[in-house]
Design a protein around this motif. Structure first.
Motif, mmCIF file in Angstrom:
data_model
loop_
_atom_site.group_PDB
_atom_site.id
_atom_site.type_symbol
_atom_site.label_atom_id
_atom_site.label_comp_id
_atom_site.label_asym_id
_atom_site.label_seq_id
_atom_site.Cartn_x
_atom_site.Cartn_y
_atom_site.Cartn_z
ATOM 1 N N ALA A 258 40.939 45.389 51.198
ATOM 2 C CA ALA A 258 41.353 45.956 49.920
ATOM 3 C C ALA A 258 42.268 47.145 50.146
ATOM 4 C CB ALA A 258 40.122 46.379 49.113
ATOM 5 N N GLY B 191 42.350 49.824 48.114
ATOM 6 C CA GLY B 191 41.634 51.027 47.744
ATOM 7 C C GLY B 191 42.210 51.770 46.563
ATOM 8 N N CYS C 63 40.176 47.758 42.797
ATOM 9 C CA CYS C 63 39.489 48.593 43.787
ATOM 10 C C CYS C 63 38.847 49.803 43.134
ATOM 11 C CB CYS C 63 40.465 49.056 44.863
ATOM 12 S SG CYS C 63 41.008 47.763 46.006
ATOM 13 N N GLY D 60 36.884 45.583 44.807
ATOM 14 C CA GLY D 60 37.867 45.460 45.870
ATOM 15 C C GLY D 60 37.930 44.094 46.508
ATOM 16 N N CYS E 200 41.002 42.465 45.223
ATOM 17 C CA CYS E 200 42.121 43.402 45.242
ATOM 18 C C CYS E 200 43.450 42.692 45.024
ATOM 19 C CB CYS E 200 42.130 44.136 46.583
ATOM 20 S SG CYS E 200 43.609 45.105 46.935
ATOM 21 N N TYR F 183 38.638 53.141 52.677
ATOM 22 C CA TYR F 183 38.044 52.285 51.638
ATOM 23 C C TYR F 183 37.268 51.126 52.244
ATOM 24 C CZ TYR F 183 37.554 49.706 47.251
ATOM 25 O OH TYR F 183 37.038 49.066 46.146
ATOM 26 N N ASN F 184 37.814 50.526 53.305
ATOM 27 C CA ASN F 184 37.262 49.267 53.801
ATOM 28 C C ASN F 184 36.145 49.417 54.831
ATOM 29 O OD1 ASN F 184 38.874 47.290 52.381
ATOM 30 N ND2 ASN F 184 40.620 47.975 53.605
ATOM 31 N N PRO G 124 32.513 43.499 47.268
ATOM 32 C CA PRO G 124 33.312 44.724 47.344
ATOM 33 C C PRO G 124 32.776 45.647 48.437
ATOM 34 C CG PRO G 124 32.659 44.254 45.075
ATOM 35 C CD PRO G 124 31.888 43.315 45.949
#
Length: 353
Positions: free
Chosen positions: A93, A95, A100, A105, A108, A137-138, A302
């Protein structure tokens, strides 16, 4: 570094030396400790997905269920450090897009590719090292003491099952779940359902898979090669399952799953189709309308929801390691992937370094 590379669809992966990944400003590089071998890898290896503009190109390093240790960090990364142990989601994603930012996400629509190990600019983890973009984010930070093999088994299977049953279908305590196809994601769904307090009917054509389902808590076992799966499920559940999952992705299992739910029940599609269906399955839409049956899709999970699932792992409420039937070296990955063609695998197989 060494990696298993797709050269031609359906031909053995090429285990060879490839260039090392480097961290982009927002990414990290991870030493792979373990990576699950998933049926989605098999679909990619076979060249499936052309009908959805989703076929994987030659030159791809497959592998999308990794866990490992961070060894290189981009200059703009704030929450991940060298030495951190993380899992990587396959549904990468950006972010920052609307999906997201609202906690979705896994669908995304931003700049980064959506599939680790499925896009040439997101090379996968059948390799000694792998790059993770948008790491803030991931990256999924792992609890202390968690075995990377178990995290690899958690992979997209448990993540998808958890998202499918909890977030998408809202499966509740005391309700019946029917699982059609007791491979890795199907068995994961059984474990997740039991944590949610649901009761499970397991459907497969292989006795070994049904035995594994029983060990994980399935109360009713249906061999679809010998019995009318829909009739047995409906009878065993007193009129139909509240939720049913097609964890395989062929036309028969999809239609059986839809047909076995009760009025106002929910079918969740998890399995991807083969070149027989090419992404299209005919459904009893009039019957579905009459009985207000819901048809949902579920794709991964997500990254922002990962802590909930990891807390279950840390508390030993789920045990992905119980699904692991074999650990393999990188040189063995091509043969184990090919074994999926004739369903010659049971449970989850994991690449370890």
């Amino acid at each position: 570094m060494r990696a298993a590379v797709l050269r031609e669809h359906g031909e053995p992966l090429d285990v060879t030396d490839v260039p090392e990944p480097t961290a982009d400003p927002e990414g990290v590089v991870v030493d792979v400790e373990a990576c699950g071998i998933c049926r989605s890898d098999w679909h990619a290896w076979m060249g499936h997905g052309e009908w959805a503009d989703d076929a994987v190109d030659p030159g791809q390093i497959l592998g999308h269920e990794p866990a490992g240790r961070v060894v290189d960090v981009g200059e703009r990364v704030e929450t991940v450090e060298a030495g951190d142990r993380i899992a990587l989601p396959f549904n990468l994603a950006c972010g920052s897009c609307g999906y997201c930012q609202t906690g979705h996400g896994n669908v995304c629509t931003g700049e980064h590719p959506h599939g680790l190990g499925f896009s040439l600019d997101a090379q996968g983890a059948f390799a000694e090292r792998v790059h993770l973009p948008s790491a803030d984010y991931n990256a999924i930070h792992l609890p202390d003491g968690v075995d990377p093999r178990d995290v690899a088994a958690l992979g997209c299977r448990f993540m998808t099952a958890y998202n499918a049953l909890g977030a998408r279908a809202g499966l509740g305590a005391g309700e019946w779940l029917a699982v059609h196809g007791c491979g890795g994601v199907g068995l994961s769904a059984i474990q997740v359902a039991r944590v949610l307090g649901a009761r499970v009917v397991a459907v497969d054509v292989r006795d070994a898979a049904l035995d594994a389902a029983a060990e994980l808590g399935a109360e009713v076992l249906v061999n679809a090669a010998a019995d009318d799966a829909v009739a047995v499920v409906r009878d065993a559940t007193g009129g139909g399952a509240h939720v049913s999952v097609d964890a395989l992705g062929v036309a028969e299992t999809c239609r059986n799953s839809v047909r076995c739910v009760r009025p106002r029940g929910t079918h969740v599609q998890v399995g991807l189709t083969t070149d027989e269906e090419r992404g299209e399955v005919s459904l009893p839409t009039d019957w579905m309308t009459r009985h207000e049956v819901s048809f949902l899709g579920a794709r991964g999970m997500p990254p922002t929801s990962a802590d909930d699932l990891l807390s279950l792992l840390a508390a030993e409420s789920v045990d992905p390691g119980a699904l692991v039937t074999r650990t393999v070296a990188l040189d063995e990955v091509p043969a184990r992937l090919a074994a999926m063609t004739d369903y010659d695998t049971v449970g989850v197989e994991v690449l370890t370094f």
